[in-house]
Design an enzyme around this catalytic site. Sequence first.
Site, mmCIF file in Angstrom:
data_model
loop_
_atom_site.group_PDB
_atom_site.id
_atom_site.type_symbol
_atom_site.label_atom_id
_atom_site.label_comp_id
_atom_site.label_asym_id
_atom_site.label_seq_id
_atom_site.Cartn_x
_atom_site.Cartn_y
_atom_site.Cartn_z
ATOM 1 N N SER A 43 -10.489 73.962 26.599
ATOM 2 C CA SER A 43 -10.461 72.955 25.687
ATOM 3 C C SER A 43 -11.600 73.234 24.613
ATOM 4 O O SER A 43 -11.621 72.495 23.430
ATOM 5 C CB SER A 43 -10.700 71.685 26.272
ATOM 6 O OG SER A 43 -11.843 71.830 27.187
ATOM 7 N N ASP A 81 -12.108 78.632 32.820
ATOM 8 C CA ASP A 81 -10.717 78.417 32.547
ATOM 9 C C ASP A 81 -10.316 79.845 32.292
ATOM 10 O O ASP A 81 -10.897 80.643 31.398
ATOM 11 C CB ASP A 81 -10.395 77.679 31.382
ATOM 12 C CG ASP A 81 -9.498 76.528 31.613
ATOM 13 O OD1 ASP A 81 -8.639 76.667 32.598
ATOM 14 O OD2 ASP A 81 -9.528 75.408 30.959
ATOM 15 N N GLU A 113 -4.111 77.623 34.952
ATOM 16 C CA GLU A 113 -2.776 76.984 34.861
ATOM 17 C C GLU A 113 -1.648 77.513 35.642
ATOM 18 O O GLU A 113 -1.399 78.623 35.583
ATOM 19 C CB GLU A 113 -2.327 76.582 33.606
ATOM 20 C CG GLU A 113 -3.403 75.876 32.815
ATOM 21 C CD GLU A 113 -2.940 75.620 31.219
ATOM 22 O OE1 GLU A 113 -2.111 75.410 30.924
ATOM 23 O OE2 GLU A 113 -3.766 75.016 30.434
ATOM 24 N N GLU A 176 -3.334 67.262 35.855
ATOM 25 C CA GLU A 176 -3.127 66.683 34.591
ATOM 26 C C GLU A 176 -2.021 65.872 34.306
ATOM 27 O O GLU A 176 -1.228 66.348 34.310
ATOM 28 C CB GLU A 176 -3.660 67.768 33.668
ATOM 29 C CG GLU A 176 -3.829 67.156 32.112
ATOM 30 C CD GLU A 176 -4.390 68.313 31.084
ATOM 31 O OE1 GLU A 176 -4.740 69.237 31.460
ATOM 32 O OE2 GLU A 176 -4.510 67.643 29.917
HETATM 33 O O1 KIV Z 1 -9.517 72.761 29.379
HETATM 34 C C1 KIV Z 1 -10.208 71.991 29.787
HETATM 35 O O2 KIV Z 1 -11.213 71.233 29.477
HETATM 36 C C2 KIV Z 1 -9.041 71.367 30.633
HETATM 37 C C3 KIV Z 1 -9.541 70.031 31.359
HETATM 38 C C4 KIV Z 1 -9.239 69.102 30.346
HETATM 39 C C5 KIV Z 1 -9.065 69.744 32.623
HETATM 40 O O3 KIV Z 1 -8.347 71.848 31.338
#
Ligand code: KIV
Length: 253
Positions: A43, A81, A113, A176
Amino acid sequence: MNIPEFVAIKKSGRKISMLTAYDSIFAQLVDEAGIDAILVGDSLGMVVQGKANTIPVTLDEMIYHTEIVARTAKNAIVLADLPFPGGHEPWEDTLRDCARIMKETNCHAIKMETTVAQKECVTHLTEAGIPIMAHIGLLPQKIMSFGRYSMQRIRDELMRDALAMQEAGAFSVLMECVDHEIAAEISQELTIPTIGIGSGPHCDGQVLVIQDILGLSGRTPKHAKQYVDLRSQILCACDAYKNDIENGLFPPK
Ligand code: KIV
């Protein structure tokens, strides 16, 4: 906090707290507040880089931000992530990317993901000792295929994805925008903790983007809760500073 301790929170009955952070100031604040886990989410493409979605975020950018957060946080577990198109290459490439993130940032775990299609890949990663939080439901990296950010309600597919990730060795499942009843059912079915965002109150924990709870995003998403309006306070502070300079009040004579 380490990964087994994080997993054990589910059995204790306490709800798990998780927030995003992308830099040292926010990582320090979130950690000091006693939040259980810090997610360096992709994000950051939107909230740090001002882009339209998460797709342009690169592996090097994730490593840059995660290293800062992991070095700063002293108690919370730190997750990075895996950026687009993580988990969709041959699993050996994904393993190499995840290993690079862990070696270069010192983070505790990787969030990626997933659907059932990543079961083999996640199995290889967890067997190599890489703790995986599997993100199911609405997958922002697939926004071009999804078309829009919407609630996910296909119970059998969601349950299949969650169970596949638990079987693959994931230590947690992030859901999500999953229909709240389905999220409750999945949380009951899994032995590993579920973390929800827009997925209702029955998940084992919750995650939000820090800018949303602080009122810094400009527009708080429906699933978030804004606890303070920092945007207005920052605008007031900048305005007062500008006035002071223009009126000769700062610096003092
Ligand atoms: O990228 C992110 O911050 C996320 C959250 C919104 C769960 O995947």
